[in-house]
Write a protein that holds these residues in place. Structure first.
Motif, PDB file in Angstrom:
ATOM      1  N   THR A  32       0.820  -1.358   0.058  1.00  0.00           N
ATOM      2  CA  THR A  32       0.149   0.083  -0.050  1.00  0.00           C
ATOM      3  C   THR A  32       0.828   1.342  -0.051  1.00  0.00           C
ATOM      4  O   THR A  32       0.267   2.273  -0.107  1.00  0.00           O
ATOM      5  N   ALA A  33       2.148   0.988   0.108  1.00  0.00           N
ATOM      6  CA  ALA A  33       2.874   2.262   0.331  1.00  0.00           C
ATOM      7  C   ALA A  33       3.491   3.078  -1.032  1.00  0.00           C
ATOM      8  O   ALA A  33       4.074   3.848  -1.073  1.00  0.00           O
ATOM      9  N   LEU A  34       3.154   2.147  -2.345  1.00  0.00           N
ATOM     10  CA  LEU A  34       3.808   2.558  -3.457  1.00  0.00           C
ATOM     11  C   LEU A  34       2.691   3.091  -4.462  1.00  0.00           C
ATOM     12  O   LEU A  34       1.807   2.404  -4.482  1.00  0.00           O
ATOM     13  N   ILE A 109      10.109  -0.937  -9.580  1.00  0.00           N
ATOM     14  CA  ILE A 109       9.459  -0.684  -8.109  1.00  0.00           C
ATOM     15  C   ILE A 109      10.482  -0.435  -7.253  1.00  0.00           C
ATOM     16  O   ILE A 109      11.527  -1.161  -6.798  1.00  0.00           O
ATOM     17  N   VAL A 110      10.241   0.820  -6.643  1.00  0.00           N
ATOM     18  CA  VAL A 110      11.378   0.969  -5.593  1.00  0.00           C
ATOM     19  C   VAL A 110      10.539   1.203  -4.097  1.00  0.00           C
ATOM     20  O   VAL A 110       9.622   2.117  -4.158  1.00  0.00           O
ATOM     21  N   ASP A 111      11.123   0.595  -3.131  1.00  0.00           N
ATOM     22  CA  ASP A 111      10.415   0.658  -1.725  1.00  0.00           C
ATOM     23  C   ASP A 111      11.439   1.795  -1.231  1.00  0.00           C
ATOM     24  O   ASP A 111      12.457   1.561  -0.268  1.00  0.00           O
ATOM     25  N   GLY A 112      11.181   2.965  -1.497  1.00  0.00           N
ATOM     26  CA  GLY A 112      11.913   4.120  -1.049  1.00  0.00           C
ATOM     27  C   GLY A 112      11.636   5.344  -2.105  1.00  0.00           C
ATOM     28  O   GLY A 112      10.470   5.374  -2.708  1.00  0.00           O
ATOM     29  N   ALA A 113      12.445   6.031  -2.604  1.00  0.00           N
ATOM     30  CA  ALA A 113      12.600   7.350  -3.409  1.00  0.00           C
ATOM     31  C   ALA A 113      13.186   7.109  -4.766  1.00  0.00           C
ATOM     32  O   ALA A 113      14.115   6.113  -4.840  1.00  0.00           O
ATOM     33  N   CYS A 114      12.745   7.758  -5.724  1.00  0.00           N
ATOM     34  CA  CYS A 114      13.701   7.743  -6.992  1.00  0.00           C
ATOM     35  C   CYS A 114      13.674   9.175  -7.601  1.00  0.00           C
ATOM     36  O   CYS A 114      13.395  10.182  -6.593  1.00  0.00           O
ATOM     37  N   VAL A 127       7.516   3.662 -13.409  1.00  0.00           N
ATOM     38  CA  VAL A 127       8.379   3.425 -12.161  1.00  0.00           C
ATOM     39  C   VAL A 127       7.150   3.850 -11.204  1.00  0.00           C
ATOM     40  O   VAL A 127       6.422   5.053 -11.141  1.00  0.00           O
ATOM     41  N   PHE A 128       7.586   2.802 -10.015  1.00  0.00           N
ATOM     42  CA  PHE A 128       6.561   2.873  -8.700  1.00  0.00           C
ATOM     43  C   PHE A 128       7.329   3.128  -7.532  1.00  0.00           C
ATOM     44  O   PHE A 128       8.224   2.388  -7.590  1.00  0.00           O
ATOM     45  N   ALA A 129       7.065   3.991  -6.790  1.00  0.00           N
ATOM     46  CA  ALA A 129       7.864   4.287  -5.543  1.00  0.00           C
ATOM     47  C   ALA A 129       7.063   5.053  -4.470  1.00  0.00           C
ATOM     48  O   ALA A 129       6.026   5.381  -4.782  1.00  0.00           O
ATOM     49  N   CYS A 130       7.674   5.360  -3.447  1.00  0.00           N
ATOM     50  CA  CYS A 130       7.227   5.914  -2.270  1.00  0.00           C
ATOM     51  C   CYS A 130       6.946   7.389  -2.622  1.00  0.00           C
ATOM     52  O   CYS A 130       6.033   8.000  -2.493  1.00  0.00           O
ATOM     53  N   THR A 131       8.062   7.895  -3.188  1.00  0.00           N
ATOM     54  CA  THR A 131       8.089   9.337  -3.717  1.00  0.00           C
ATOM     55  C   THR A 131       9.197   9.731  -4.664  1.00  0.00           C
ATOM     56  O   THR A 131      10.019   8.765  -4.799  1.00  0.00           O
TER      57      THR A 131
END
Length: 222
Positions: A32-34, A109-114, A127-131
Protein backbone atom coordinates in the motif's frame (compact mmCIF):
# COMPACT_ATOMS: atom_id res chain seq x y z
CA UNK A 1 1.02 -22.16 -17.37
CA UNK A 2 4.36 -20.96 -18.66
CA UNK A 3 5.84 -17.75 -17.20
CA UNK A 4 5.07 -15.99 -20.48
CA UNK A 5 1.41 -17.01 -20.30
CA UNK A 6 1.16 -15.91 -16.67
CA UNK A 7 2.59 -12.49 -17.55
CA UNK A 8 0.17 -12.18 -20.47
CA UNK A 9 -2.74 -13.14 -18.20
CA UNK A 10 -1.70 -10.61 -15.55
CA UNK A 11 -1.65 -7.87 -18.18
CA UNK A 12 -5.30 -8.62 -18.84
CA UNK A 13 -6.18 -8.04 -15.18
CA UNK A 14 -5.68 -5.20 -12.71
CA UNK A 15 -4.15 -4.93 -9.26
CA UNK A 16 -7.58 -4.88 -7.58
CA UNK A 17 -8.66 -8.24 -9.01
CA UNK A 18 -5.31 -9.81 -8.16
CA UNK A 19 -5.38 -8.35 -4.64
CA UNK A 20 -8.89 -9.78 -4.16
CA UNK A 21 -7.68 -13.17 -5.36
CA UNK A 22 -4.79 -13.08 -2.89
CA UNK A 23 -7.23 -12.15 -0.11
CA UNK A 24 -9.52 -15.04 -1.01
CA UNK A 25 -6.60 -17.46 -0.94
CA UNK A 26 -5.22 -16.02 2.29
CA UNK A 27 -1.96 -15.01 0.63
CA UNK A 28 0.12 -11.84 1.10
CA UNK A 29 1.22 -9.75 -1.84
CA UNK A 30 -0.52 -6.38 -2.03
CA UNK A 31 1.49 -3.37 -0.86
CA UNK A 32 0.00 0.00 0.00
CA UNK A 33 2.98 2.36 0.19
CA UNK A 34 3.89 2.55 -3.51
CA UNK A 35 2.38 4.60 -6.32
CA UNK A 36 3.14 5.40 -9.97
CA UNK A 37 5.55 8.30 -10.33
CA UNK A 38 3.96 9.44 -13.59
CA UNK A 39 0.50 8.75 -15.11
CA UNK A 40 1.12 5.19 -16.27
CA UNK A 41 -1.85 4.24 -18.41
CA UNK A 42 -1.14 0.54 -18.75
CA UNK A 43 -0.82 -2.53 -16.56
CA UNK A 44 2.80 -3.42 -15.84
CA UNK A 45 3.45 -7.13 -15.32
CA UNK A 46 6.58 -9.25 -15.33
CA UNK A 47 9.11 -11.35 -13.43
CA UNK A 48 10.76 -9.88 -10.35
CA UNK A 49 14.51 -9.15 -10.28
CA UNK A 50 15.61 -7.86 -6.89
CA UNK A 51 18.18 -5.36 -5.62
CA UNK A 52 18.96 -4.60 -1.98
CA UNK A 53 20.27 -1.15 -1.09
CA UNK A 54 22.28 -0.26 2.00
CA UNK A 55 24.03 2.82 3.42
CA UNK A 56 27.55 3.41 2.12
CA UNK A 57 29.75 2.42 5.04
CA UNK A 58 33.29 2.92 3.73
CA UNK A 59 35.23 5.28 1.51
CA UNK A 60 36.24 4.23 -1.98
CA UNK A 61 34.51 2.51 -4.89
CA UNK A 62 31.27 0.60 -4.38
CA UNK A 63 28.67 -1.05 -6.58
CA UNK A 64 26.23 1.55 -7.86
CA UNK A 65 22.67 0.51 -7.14
CA UNK A 66 21.05 -1.70 -9.79
CA UNK A 67 23.74 -1.31 -12.45
CA UNK A 68 24.82 -5.00 -12.45
CA UNK A 69 21.20 -6.12 -12.65
CA UNK A 70 20.17 -3.72 -15.39
CA UNK A 71 23.21 -4.78 -17.42
CA UNK A 72 21.88 -8.37 -17.62
CA UNK A 73 18.13 -7.71 -17.47
CA UNK A 74 15.85 -9.48 -19.91
CA UNK A 75 12.58 -8.37 -21.54
CA UNK A 76 9.63 -8.51 -19.12
CA UNK A 77 11.90 -8.26 -16.07
CA UNK A 78 10.71 -5.81 -13.42
CA UNK A 79 13.48 -4.29 -11.30
CA UNK A 80 12.44 -4.27 -7.63
CA UNK A 81 14.66 -2.28 -5.25
CA UNK A 82 14.50 -2.64 -1.48
CA UNK A 83 15.70 0.62 0.06
CA UNK A 84 13.74 -0.10 3.23
CA UNK A 85 11.24 2.67 2.62
CA UNK A 86 13.83 5.47 2.80
CA UNK A 87 12.55 8.69 1.25
CA UNK A 88 15.52 10.98 1.90
CA UNK A 89 17.65 9.68 -0.99
CA UNK A 90 16.96 8.36 -4.47
CA UNK A 91 18.01 4.90 -5.64
CA UNK A 92 16.75 5.09 -9.24
CA UNK A 93 17.31 7.81 -11.83
CA UNK A 94 17.51 8.79 -15.46
CA UNK A 95 20.68 6.98 -16.55
CA UNK A 96 19.43 3.70 -15.10
CA UNK A 97 16.12 4.29 -16.87
CA UNK A 98 17.90 4.76 -20.21
CA UNK A 99 19.80 1.50 -19.75
CA UNK A 100 16.72 -0.38 -18.54
CA UNK A 101 14.69 0.58 -21.59
CA UNK A 102 17.48 -0.67 -23.86
CA UNK A 103 17.29 -4.05 -22.09
CA UNK A 104 13.51 -4.30 -22.39
CA UNK A 105 12.75 -3.91 -18.68
CA UNK A 106 8.98 -3.75 -18.15
CA UNK A 107 9.03 -1.48 -15.11
CA UNK A 108 10.72 -0.46 -11.86
CA UNK A 109 9.44 -0.70 -8.29
CA UNK A 110 11.26 1.08 -5.47
CA UNK A 111 10.54 0.72 -1.76
CA UNK A 112 11.95 4.17 -1.25
CA UNK A 113 12.50 7.20 -3.46
CA UNK A 114 13.46 7.77 -7.09
CA UNK A 115 14.35 10.84 -9.13
CA UNK A 116 14.46 12.05 -12.77
CA UNK A 117 10.79 11.18 -13.10
CA UNK A 118 10.44 13.28 -16.25
CA UNK A 119 13.11 11.16 -17.94
CA UNK A 120 11.38 7.89 -17.06
CA UNK A 121 8.11 9.32 -18.36
CA UNK A 122 9.73 10.43 -21.63
CA UNK A 123 11.12 6.91 -22.02
CA UNK A 124 7.70 5.43 -21.13
CA UNK A 125 9.35 3.37 -18.38
CA UNK A 126 6.83 2.85 -15.55
CA UNK A 127 8.32 3.60 -12.13
CA UNK A 128 6.49 2.96 -8.86
CA UNK A 129 7.93 4.30 -5.61
CA UNK A 130 7.08 5.95 -2.30
CA UNK A 131 8.01 9.38 -3.61
CA UNK A 132 10.46 11.34 -5.77
CA UNK A 133 13.34 13.41 -4.39
CA UNK A 134 16.26 15.19 -6.09
CA UNK A 135 18.90 13.75 -3.71
CA UNK A 136 21.50 11.49 -5.37
CA UNK A 137 22.46 8.03 -4.14
CA UNK A 138 26.14 8.79 -4.70
CA UNK A 139 28.10 8.68 -1.47
CA UNK A 140 24.97 7.75 0.48
CA UNK A 141 23.73 4.29 -0.48
CA UNK A 142 25.12 1.36 -2.47
CA UNK A 143 24.00 -2.01 -3.75
CA UNK A 144 24.35 -4.69 -1.08
CA UNK A 145 22.84 -7.69 -2.89
CA UNK A 146 21.12 -8.76 -6.10
CA UNK A 147 18.57 -11.46 -6.90
CA UNK A 148 18.02 -12.40 -3.26
CA UNK A 149 14.77 -12.51 -1.28
CA UNK A 150 13.77 -9.05 -0.05
CA UNK A 151 10.98 -7.29 1.85
CA UNK A 152 8.92 -4.68 0.03
CA UNK A 153 6.62 -2.72 2.34
CA UNK A 154 6.33 -5.78 4.56
CA UNK A 155 5.79 -8.32 1.77
CA UNK A 156 8.39 -11.03 1.20
CA UNK A 157 9.43 -11.08 -2.47
CA UNK A 158 11.71 -13.58 -4.19
CA UNK A 159 13.51 -13.36 -7.53
CA UNK A 160 11.34 -14.75 -10.34
CA UNK A 161 8.11 -14.10 -8.47
CA UNK A 162 5.54 -12.19 -10.51
CA UNK A 163 4.40 -8.61 -10.05
CA UNK A 164 1.56 -6.48 -11.38
CA UNK A 165 1.47 -2.71 -10.98
CA UNK A 166 -1.03 -0.14 -12.20
CA UNK A 167 -2.71 3.11 -11.20
CA UNK A 168 -4.14 1.44 -8.08
CA UNK A 169 -0.86 0.08 -6.74
CA UNK A 170 1.42 -2.95 -6.68
CA UNK A 171 0.78 -6.64 -6.01
CA UNK A 172 3.34 -9.43 -5.86
CA UNK A 173 2.46 -13.05 -6.63
CA UNK A 174 4.69 -15.90 -5.48
CA UNK A 175 5.82 -17.99 -8.44
CA UNK A 176 4.43 -21.19 -6.94
CA UNK A 177 0.96 -19.66 -6.51
CA UNK A 178 0.77 -17.68 -9.74
CA UNK A 179 -1.40 -20.01 -11.79
CA UNK A 180 -3.95 -20.38 -9.00
CA UNK A 181 -4.01 -16.62 -8.32
CA UNK A 182 -4.45 -15.76 -12.00
CA UNK A 183 -7.31 -18.23 -12.42
CA UNK A 184 -9.14 -16.87 -9.39
CA UNK A 185 -8.50 -13.23 -10.36
CA UNK A 186 -10.00 -13.88 -13.79
CA UNK A 187 -13.18 -15.24 -12.17
CA UNK A 188 -13.34 -12.23 -9.84
CA UNK A 189 -12.93 -9.81 -12.76
CA UNK A 190 -15.64 -11.62 -14.75
CA UNK A 191 -18.05 -11.41 -11.79
CA UNK A 192 -17.43 -7.69 -11.35
CA UNK A 193 -17.94 -7.11 -15.08
CA UNK A 194 -21.36 -8.79 -14.85
CA UNK A 195 -22.21 -6.68 -11.80
CA UNK A 196 -21.18 -3.47 -13.57
CA UNK A 197 -23.32 -4.38 -16.57
CA UNK A 198 -26.29 -4.97 -14.25
CA UNK A 199 -25.86 -1.50 -12.73
CA UNK A 200 -25.59 0.07 -16.19
CA UNK A 201 -28.83 -1.66 -17.17
CA UNK A 202 -30.64 0.11 -14.33
CA UNK A 203 -30.66 -2.45 -11.52
CA UNK A 204 -30.44 -1.14 -7.95
CA UNK A 205 -26.83 -1.23 -6.76
CA UNK A 206 -27.94 -2.57 -3.36
CA UNK A 207 -29.46 -5.56 -5.10
CA UNK A 208 -26.51 -6.05 -7.41
CA UNK A 209 -23.98 -6.05 -4.58
CA UNK A 210 -25.89 -8.64 -2.56
CA UNK A 211 -24.20 -12.03 -2.74
CA UNK A 212 -27.53 -13.71 -3.45
CA UNK A 213 -27.57 -12.04 -6.87
CA UNK A 214 -23.91 -12.45 -7.77
CA UNK A 215 -22.40 -15.08 -5.45
CA UNK A 216 -18.90 -14.31 -4.21
CA UNK A 217 -16.10 -16.14 -5.96
CA UNK A 218 -14.78 -18.98 -3.83
CA UNK A 219 -11.68 -21.14 -3.98
CA UNK A 220 -12.04 -24.30 -6.02
CA UNK A 221 -10.61 -27.47 -4.42
CA UNK A 222 -7.19 -28.44 -5.69
Amino acid sequence: MSPEKIISALRGLDSCAVSDALDTLGLPGAVTALKPMWPVGTVVAGRVRTVTAAPKATAGPATHIATPLVAIAEPDDVVVIDNHGRTDVSCWGGLLAEAAVRRGVAGVIVDGACRDVQESEALKLPVFACTAVPVSARGRIVQAAMDERIQIAGVSVAPRDFVLADVNGVVFVAAGEAERVVGLARRIAEREARMAEAVRSGRDVQEVMHDSQFPAVTVEPR
